[in-house]
Scaffold this active site. Structure first.
Site, PDB file in Angstrom:
ATOM      1  N   THR A  32       5.253  11.121   3.973  1.00 53.96           N
ATOM      2  CA  THR A  32       4.136  11.817   3.392  1.00 53.96           C
ATOM      3  C   THR A  32       4.047  13.057   4.262  1.00 53.96           C
ATOM      4  O   THR A  32       4.714  13.131   5.291  1.00 53.96           O
ATOM      5  CB  THR A  32       2.925  10.866   3.493  1.00 53.96           C
ATOM      6  OG1 THR A  32       3.193   9.755   2.646  1.00 53.96           O
ATOM      7  CG2 THR A  32       1.614  11.484   3.149  1.00 53.96           C
ATOM      8  N   ASN A  46       5.894   9.168  -1.083  1.00 51.59           N
ATOM      9  CA  ASN A  46       5.876   7.823  -0.514  1.00 51.59           C
ATOM     10  C   ASN A  46       7.008   7.670   0.487  1.00 51.59           C
ATOM     11  O   ASN A  46       6.892   8.140   1.597  1.00 51.59           O
ATOM     12  CB  ASN A  46       5.884   6.733  -1.589  1.00 51.59           C
ATOM     13  CG  ASN A  46       5.396   5.415  -1.003  1.00 51.59           C
ATOM     14  OD1 ASN A  46       4.734   5.419   0.026  1.00 51.59           O
ATOM     15  ND2 ASN A  46       5.702   4.307  -1.631  1.00 51.59           N
ATOM     16  N   ASP A  59       3.149   1.508  -3.825  1.00 50.21           N
ATOM     17  CA  ASP A  59       1.824   1.434  -3.202  1.00 50.21           C
ATOM     18  C   ASP A  59       0.876   0.539  -3.984  1.00 50.21           C
ATOM     19  O   ASP A  59      -0.233   0.266  -3.532  1.00 50.21           O
ATOM     20  CB  ASP A  59       1.215   2.838  -3.041  1.00 50.21           C
ATOM     21  CG  ASP A  59       1.610   3.468  -1.704  1.00 50.21           C
ATOM     22  OD1 ASP A  59       2.151   2.750  -0.843  1.00 50.21           O
ATOM     23  OD2 ASP A  59       1.374   4.672  -1.520  1.00 50.21           O
ATOM     24  N   SER A 101      -3.977   4.384  -1.926  1.00 50.98           N
ATOM     25  CA  SER A 101      -3.324   5.209  -0.900  1.00 50.98           C
ATOM     26  C   SER A 101      -3.972   4.983   0.456  1.00 50.98           C
ATOM     27  O   SER A 101      -5.086   4.461   0.543  1.00 50.98           O
ATOM     28  CB  SER A 101      -3.462   6.684  -1.289  1.00 50.98           C
ATOM     29  OG  SER A 101      -2.985   7.522  -0.266  1.00 50.98           O
ATOM     30  N   GLY A 147       2.453   8.795   7.410  1.00 52.89           N
ATOM     31  CA  GLY A 147       2.653   7.567   8.186  1.00 52.89           C
ATOM     32  C   GLY A 147       2.353   6.292   7.433  1.00 52.89           C
ATOM     33  O   GLY A 147       2.173   5.245   8.053  1.00 52.89           O
ATOM     34  N   GLY A 148       2.266   6.356   6.091  1.00 53.21           N
ATOM     35  CA  GLY A 148       2.053   5.110   5.341  1.00 53.21           C
ATOM     36  C   GLY A 148       0.809   4.407   5.817  1.00 53.21           C
ATOM     37  O   GLY A 148      -0.256   5.019   5.966  1.00 53.21           O
TER      38      GLY A 148
HETATM   39  N1  GLY Z   1       2.368   6.680   0.026  1.00 47.91           N
HETATM   40  C1  GLY Z   1       1.560   6.567   1.188  1.00 47.91           C
HETATM   41  C2  GLY Z   1       0.101   6.523   0.862  1.00 47.91           C
HETATM   42  O1  GLY Z   1      -0.333   7.110  -0.108  1.00 47.91           O
HETATM   43  O2  GLY Z   1      -0.624   5.894   1.558  1.00 47.91           O
END
Ligand code: GLY
Length: 565
Positions: free
Chosen positions: A377, A397, A419, A448, A469-470
């Site tokens: 991201t 993502n 997600d 998200s 950073g997910g």
């Molecule tokens: N794809 C990472 C987020 O939206 O949290």
């Protein structure tokens, strides 16, 4: 300031800025980790993108203009995460006092269904939600740019021009980009139906020129036809053609129906600071409010930065917020989420009742409370001289998203479908689990973690922050804010300091490898499982310093670079 070995310098006529704006030299540029500016500043994941933002500020644009130009340039110079084929969130505090939250998160295609990633035996196949055509949600980024445009001053043609030039004429790639492209060649070859600019026989190396003619043509269609230049006409036809060749689900109707949404920003006080951040369908704002609310009454400053006491408290707050995330949070257009209750002072007090200083909590015992979402991201922060502050996080993502390049259109499609919770309890690529609230449904936005955030002091922008950073995004923003607000760290140190992360499940504390051993020893003695983790986040911060200047800081963990004047 770190100079990339290969290259290129952005030529900056930094003094007579109004008459002589900086020019972008795509073959000679430098990473600037820190810039102090009086008029406006931009910090993003790539020096050329930050320069594109700076350029429009110098041409008379405001922070929203700069955020749009930076995003569009990132779509060219940072293909692993910058994007046209993904989605994102913009949070802003405007000079007129308005808080703005624009949601351009991808949506599940109309033909998506709850069990689309389960095989005949009911087992989840997360390969399908992570790689290839079925992993892609309907892209939101271009809609988001046009939803932001009314708050900007310049035209889309002015804002998109640097991106078109960078795509058409090419730019020199960094070592990090060369390594990343080389590491993904096999997947590009496996998952794509047509040749793209990213694949070649010889390995990429730092300083090579990446030219993206197809992408330049797509950007020109957007420049001429506006959002219809993406969601309709030739670009839409190229996306549909790609879907047909790769058996994906996105249709003409899905593209035409896609809309970005203005939502009410999350706003809460932490001591004397007002925090403005992203609401659902990001879990970021709700979870940040919960975590900050859970730690606020404790003497963090007295305990000290990375003291074992401060770390333990923050870990226990993280555990509880992520447990609630897994149970309750999802697209508010589809599920009723008890946000008010989850963020109320009484609820947060109750949640911390079983916090036991000096003893590790347990995710088995601490489930969700009782009340009724490669880490690719990218984030950018901008502040201008007019009093506008803009915080934008966008995403494909995973790195290069689904790895699928839309044939003839030159951009990657996201793999955001991962997600969603593809099956209750089955972890996604970030190890996050979810429940019904985040199940797949047609037209629904996947939950998200992106947390673009602005901190106001005396109702004026003080800090703009955010990170990729997910699942670690929320805890990274949480820690970076506390590093400044509680532990008084200088801005660069607040950004670069090693991070720790707990997300309820798995029940472990992930720590960056450069973490000091002393507090980790203390945590182990309390009963925590401490696990080494690859670098966490790439946080971009702008802070107003005591002299009223803008201190823009890029994270040490990437090619992140600041620009300002
Ligand atoms: N794809 C990472 C987020 O939206 O949290």
């Amino acid at each position: 300031m770190r100079t990339i070995t290969v290259l290129l310098a952005i030529t900056l006529a930094s003094t007579a800025y109004a008459q002589q704006p900086s020019t972008i030299n795509a073959y000679h540029y430098q990473v600037k980790k820190s810039v102090t500016a009086s008029h406006g500043a931009v910090v993003s994941a790539h020096p050329l993108a930050s320069q594109a933002g700076l350029l429009v500020l110098q041409q008379g644009g405001n922070a929203v203009d700069a955020a749009i130009a930076t995003q569009l340039a990132l779509a060219v110079v940072y293909p692993a995460a910058g994007n046209l084929g993904g989605g994102g969130f913009l949070v802003a505090h405007l000079k007129n006092g308005k808080d703005l939250a624009i949601d351009y998160r991808e949506k599940a295609p109309a033909a998506a269904s709850r069990n689309m990633y389960l095989d005949a035996s009911g087992n989840a196949n997360t390969k399908l939600s992570q790689d290839g055509h079925l992993a892609a949600g309907v892209p939101g980024t271009v809609a988001g740019i046009f939803a932001s445009l009314p708050y900007a001053k310049l035209t889309i043609q002015q804002l998109i021009a640097p991106a078109i030039t960078l795509a058409e004429k090419g730019f020199a790639i960094t070592e990090r980009e060369a390594n990343s492209l080389n590491a993904t060649q096999e997947l590009f070859n496996k998952l794509n139906t047509q040749a793209s600019a990213f694949v070649r026989k010889r390995p990429w190396k730092a300083g090579d020129t990446l030219v993206q003619k197809d992408l330049a043509a797509t950007l020109k269609r957007i420049s001429v036809n506006g959002r219809a230049g993406f969601y309709e006409g030739e670009t839409a036809a190229l996306i549909i053609g790609e879907m047909k060749r790769g058996k994906g689900l996105i249709t003409e109707a899905d593209l035409k129906a896609y809309e970005a949404k203005e939502r009410t920003a999350v706003s809460f006080f932490y001591k004397e600071y007002r925090i403005v951040t992203m609401p659902l369908p990001s879990s970021g704002g709700v979870a940040l409010q919960q975590m900050m609310g859970m730690v606020e009454k404790y003497p963090l400053n007295a305990w000290g930065f990375h003291s074992v006491n401060a770390m333990q408290l923050m870990i226990e707050a993280e555990r509880r917020a992520y447990a609630d995330r897994a149970q309750y949070l999802g697209d508010p257009d589809f599920v009723k989420v008890p946000v008010k209750q989850l963020t109320s002072a009484a609820y947060l007090r109750e949640r911390m009742k079983d916090y036991n200083p000096r003893h590790a909590g347990s995710s088995k015992q601490t489930g969700a409370g009782v009340a009724y979402e490669s880490e690719e991201t990218t984030h950018l922060s901008v502040m201008d001289t007019e009093g506008n502050a803009v915080s934008v996080t966008t995403t494909l993502n995973g790195g290069y998203g689904s790895k699928v390049v839309v044939g003839g259109a030159g951009f990657f499609l996201n793999n955001e479908m991962d997600d969603f919770s593809v099956k209750p309890g089955v972890p996604n690529m970030y190890g996050l689990v979810g429940a019904e609230a985040n199940a797949v449904a047609p037209g629904k936005r996947m939950l998200s973690s992106m947390t673009p955030t602005i901190v106001l002091k005396k109702d004026k922008p003080y800090i703009v922050a955010g990170t990729p950073g997910g699942s670690t995004i929320i805890t990274s923003v949480f820690q970076t804010l506390l590093n400044i607000l509680e532990f008084n760290l200088p801005t660069q140190q607040a950004v670069d300091a090693p991070k720790f992360h707990h997300q309820w499940l798995p029940d472990q504390v992930d720590v960056e490898e450069d973490f000091d051993e002393t507090p980790l020893q203390g945590l182990r003695q309390m009963g925590y499982k401490v696990v080494p983790h690859t670098p966490i986040g790439r946080t971009e911060v702008i802070k107003v310093n005591a002299q009223g200047q803008l201190e823009a800081v890029g994270d040490k963990r990437g090619d992140d670079s600041a620009a300002g004047y």
